[in-house]
Design a protein around this motif. Structure first.
Motif, short mmCIF file in Angstrom:
data_model
loop_
_atom_site.label_atom_id
_atom_site.label_comp_id
_atom_site.label_asym_id
_atom_site.label_seq_id
_atom_site.Cartn_x
_atom_site.Cartn_y
_atom_site.Cartn_z
N SER A 1 0.82 -1.22 0.00
CA SER A 1 0.00 0.00 0.00
C SER A 1 0.85 1.26 0.00
N LYS A 2 1.99 1.22 0.70
CA LYS A 2 2.86 2.39 0.77
C LYS A 2 3.44 2.73 -0.61
N ALA A 3 3.80 1.72 -1.36
CA ALA A 3 4.33 1.94 -2.71
C ALA A 3 3.24 2.42 -3.64
N LEU A 4 2.04 1.85 -3.53
CA LEU A 4 0.91 2.31 -4.36
C LEU A 4 0.65 3.79 -4.12
N GLU A 5 0.72 4.18 -2.87
CA GLU A 5 0.50 5.59 -2.52
C GLU A 5 1.55 6.47 -3.19
N ALA A 6 2.81 6.06 -3.14
CA ALA A 6 3.89 6.84 -3.75
C ALA A 6 3.76 6.91 -5.27
#
Length: 539
Positions: free
Chosen positions: A152-157
Motif C-alpha cells: 500500500s505504501k508503494a501504491l501511494e507513492a
C-alpha cells in the motif's frame, strides 16, 4: 606481446576454415590462424605459448539482448526467484526487512518472483505485502520484468490511491474484485512508464559502479565478451559513460536507448555503425509493443489457451502503443540512421512492428541497411518470417523459455499447437535469415551454454519436446551467439569468428560442444574468457 594458442580444438565459426590447430594474437587482435606448423613459424622469443591441453576454444560469445545495468541492480535488491510459494515469497521479504532495517525514504526492491510456481498461479497482492511492512514502500518485479507487485505504501507513492487515479497508456492496474481499488499488481506501463520509474529512489553512483563491475564478472563467467543494455535512459547512459571513462568496463557494452530519449541521445550521429569509446557505445533505440507470455500480457492474434481469471474468452493480451506513435518513432530513427530494437512477444505485436516499419520505410524512402531487430519473436508465424526477411528484420529468440516455462506455455498460455512453434529458429534458418539467441538477463542469467543446449534440445523440464522440427544443430546455435550476433551489431568484420584481423575475443570450454551428447551440453563449463587478448574470467 604475442600469444600463441595451440593443442586444443579451435572452432573458428568461419565456414571456409571451420577448425584450426593454432592461433597467434598480438595487441588484442588475431594475426594468424592455421596449422600448428604455419602459426609456429611466426613466433619469436617473446611469444607466450598457451597450451590449451585439449580444451575447446571458440569466439567470445556476444549478448544480443539483455540489461546489464539491471543485472547490476539486482545485486542490490531482494532476489525472489527461488520462492516456490506465496508463503515463501512473503517469508523471504520479511527476512530481508528484518536483516536490513530500511530507513525513511528507502524502498524495499525485489525481483524475480514467478507466480506460475504458486498455488493457483496467484500473484502476491498489497494485502500480502502489507503483512511485511506498511511503513516502507515495497516494489517487487515479476521474473518477466513486465509485472510488479507492491504494498500500500508503494501504491501511494506511485499515485494509485483510492478508486480515482490515472494509469499511463499501455498499463493496467489490477483491482480488488468488484471495485476500482488497486490490489497492488501493476502491469506494463503502470509500473514501467518513465514517470513511475523515477519515483523509485536510485542507489548511489558509487554503489552502481561497483555492481556494474560485479555484473561484468557474471557475464564473463558465461563466456561473454560483449554485453548489452537494452533499456538505456539518460541516467544509465551517464552511468555507463562514467564506467567507460573510468576504464571500468572489461568487456564491450552495447547500449540501446529507450524510446523517449533515443533521439536526444543519438540524433545526427550520421551512421548506423557507431564506435566504442573505452568499450561502450550507444548503438540504437528500443521500444516495446506488448508484454510477457508467462504474465499473459503478450499481444496475440488468437486468444490465450487459458485466459486469465476475470477476462473474456477472446482475451488476446494487448499492445502498448498505437500505430501512429510506433510509425512516427520508426521514421525518426530511420531518418537519423538509427537501428531499432522492438520487444514483440505476441504475433499481433509482431504484425504491428512489420506493418509500421514497412510504412516508415515507404514514407522515408530510406535504403540504408539499419538491421532492425525483433526482440523475443516468440510466436512469429511463417508469413511473418517472410515479411521480416523482406524488410531485413533480425529476430533474436529467447529459447530458454522452452526450458523454464515451456510446460506452462503448453498447458496454459498457448496450448499445444502454438507452444510447438515457440521461437521458430529453424524456420528462420531455412529462409537464410540472420537470427540470434538471448536470455534477456536479468530475466534469466546470460548462460550461453544453456542457450545452446535449449536451441538444440527444445526440451521442457517435464521432458516434453516443443517443436522437434525447430531444433538447431550445435554449430547453428553457436553461430547465432557469435557471428550472427556480431552482424546484429554491425561488427561482423571485427568479431564473431576466429579470423585474421579480428579481435582476440575467445572463450575456452572444458569440452567440445560439437562432440558432447546433446542432453549433456548444459553441463559444459566455461574455463576462461578472453577479451582482446586479456583474460577477464578464469575458473
Amino acid at each position: 606481446m604475442r600469444k600463441l594458442y595451440f593443442n586444443g580444438t579451435i572452432i573458428t565459426v568461419n565456414e571456409n576454415q571451420p577448425t584450426v590447430e593454432a592461433v597467434l594474437i598480438e595487441n588484442g587482435k588475431i594475426i594468424k590462424v592455421g596449422s600448428k606448423d604455419e602459426v609456429f613459424e611466426l613466433k619469436d622469443s617473446e611469444t607466450e605459448l598457451v597450451d590449451l591441453e585439449g580444451k575447446t576454444m571458440l569466439p567470445g560469445f556476444i549478448d544480443s539482448h539483455s540489461h546489464i545495468t539491471a543485472v547490476a541492480q539486482t545485486l542490490m535488491i531482494v532476489n525472489l526467484s527461488e520462492a516456490n510459494s506465496k508463503e515463501e515469497f512473503i517469508s523471504m521479504l520479511k527476512e530481508y526487512v528484518k536483516n536490513n532495517s530500511p530507513k525513511a525514504g528507502e524502498w524495499v526492491i525485489g525481483f524475480g518472483y514467478d507466480n506460475t510456481k504458486f498455488e493457483n498461479e496467484e500473484h502476491p497482492t498489497k494485502f500480502d505485502l502489507d503483512t511485511v511492512t506498511t511503513e516502507v514502500p515495497i516494489f517487487v518485479s515479476h521474473a518477466s520484468g513486465h509485472i510488479s507487485t507492491t504494498n500500500s505504501k508503494a501504491l501511494e507513492a506511485l499515485g494509485y490511491v483510492g478508486t480515482d487515479y490515472e494509469v499511463p497508456e499501455g498499463g493496467v492496474v489490477r483491482t480488488v474484485e468488484g471495485s476500482n481499488e488497486p490490489n497492488g499488481v501493476l502491469e506494463e506501463n503502470a509500473c514501467l512508464a518513465p514517470e513511475k520509474r523515477k519515483i523509485i529512489p536510485a542507489p548511489s553512483i558509487e554503489t552502481l559502479l561497483k555492481c556494474i563491475k560485479k555484473a561484468q564478472e557474471i557475464y564473463s563467467s558465461y563466456g561473454l565478451t560483449t554485453a548489452q543494455d537494452a533499456g538505456v535512459d539518460e541516467n544509465l547512459h551517464q552511468l555507463l559513460s562514467l564506467a567507460a571513462q573510468k576504464n571500468e568496463l572489461i568487456m564491450d557494452v552495447v547500449g540501446q536507448a529507450v524510446q523517449h530519449v533515443t533521439l536526444k541521445l543519438l540524433k545526427n550521429e550520421g551512421t548506423p555503425k557507431r564506435e566504442y569509446v573505452n568499450h561502450y557505445k550507444l548503438l540504437g533505440g528500443k521500444t516495446w509493443l506488448d508484454g510477457s507470455p508467462q504474465g499473459k500480457t503478450a499481444w496475440l492474434t488468437k486468444p490465450y489457451y487459458e485466459v486469465p481469471e476475470g477476462e473474456s474468452k477472446d482475451y488476446c493480451g494487448y499492445g502498448t502503443q498505437e500505430d501512429k506513435e510506433v510509425t512516427d518513432y520508426f521514421k525518426s530513427l530511420i531518418e537519423n540512421n538509427i537501428q531499432v530494437n522492438v520487444h514483440c512477444n505476441g504475433d499481433a505485436a509482431a504484425d504491428q512492428f512489420i506493418r509500421c516499419y514497412k510504412k516508415a520505410l515507404e514514407e522515408t524512402g530510406s535504403q540504408t541497411d539499419l538491421r532492425p531487430v525483433m526482440v523475443h519473436a516468440q510466436t512469429v508465424r511463417e508469413d511473418q518470417l517472410d515479411a521480416m526477411k523482406e524488410l531485413g528484420i533480425i529476430p533474436t529468440f529467447f529459447l530458454d523459455h522452452i526450458w523454464f516455462w515451456g510446460d506452462y506455455h503448453y498447458d496454459s498460455v498457448f496450448g499445444p499447437e502454438r507452444a510447438n512453434r515457440l521461437s521458430p529458429a529453424k524456420s528462420a534458418l531455412r529462409r537464410n535469415m540472420n537470427f540470434t539467441l538471448h536470455q534477456d538477463s536479468p530475466v534469466k542469467m546470460p548462460n550461453q551454454i544453456l542457450a545452446i543446449h535449449n536451441a538444440v534440445n527444445r526440451q521442457t523440464q517435464s521432458g516434453r519436446i516443443l517443436g522437434e522440427d525447430q531444433r538447431l544443430t550445435v554449430m547453428e546455435a553457436i553461430k547465432a551467439l557469435t557471428l550472427n550476433a556480431a552482424y546484429q551489431y554491425f561488427e561482423e568484420e571485427t568479431k564473431g569468428s576466429i579470423e585474421e584481423g579480428k579481435l582476440a575475443d575467445f572463450v575456452i570450454l572444458d569440452r567440445n560442444p560439437l562432440e558432447v551428447e546433446s542432453s549433456k551440453i548444459k553441463e559444459i563449463n566455461v574455463l576462461e574468457t578472453i577479451k582482446e587478448g586479456n583474460t577477464i574470467y578464469k575458473k
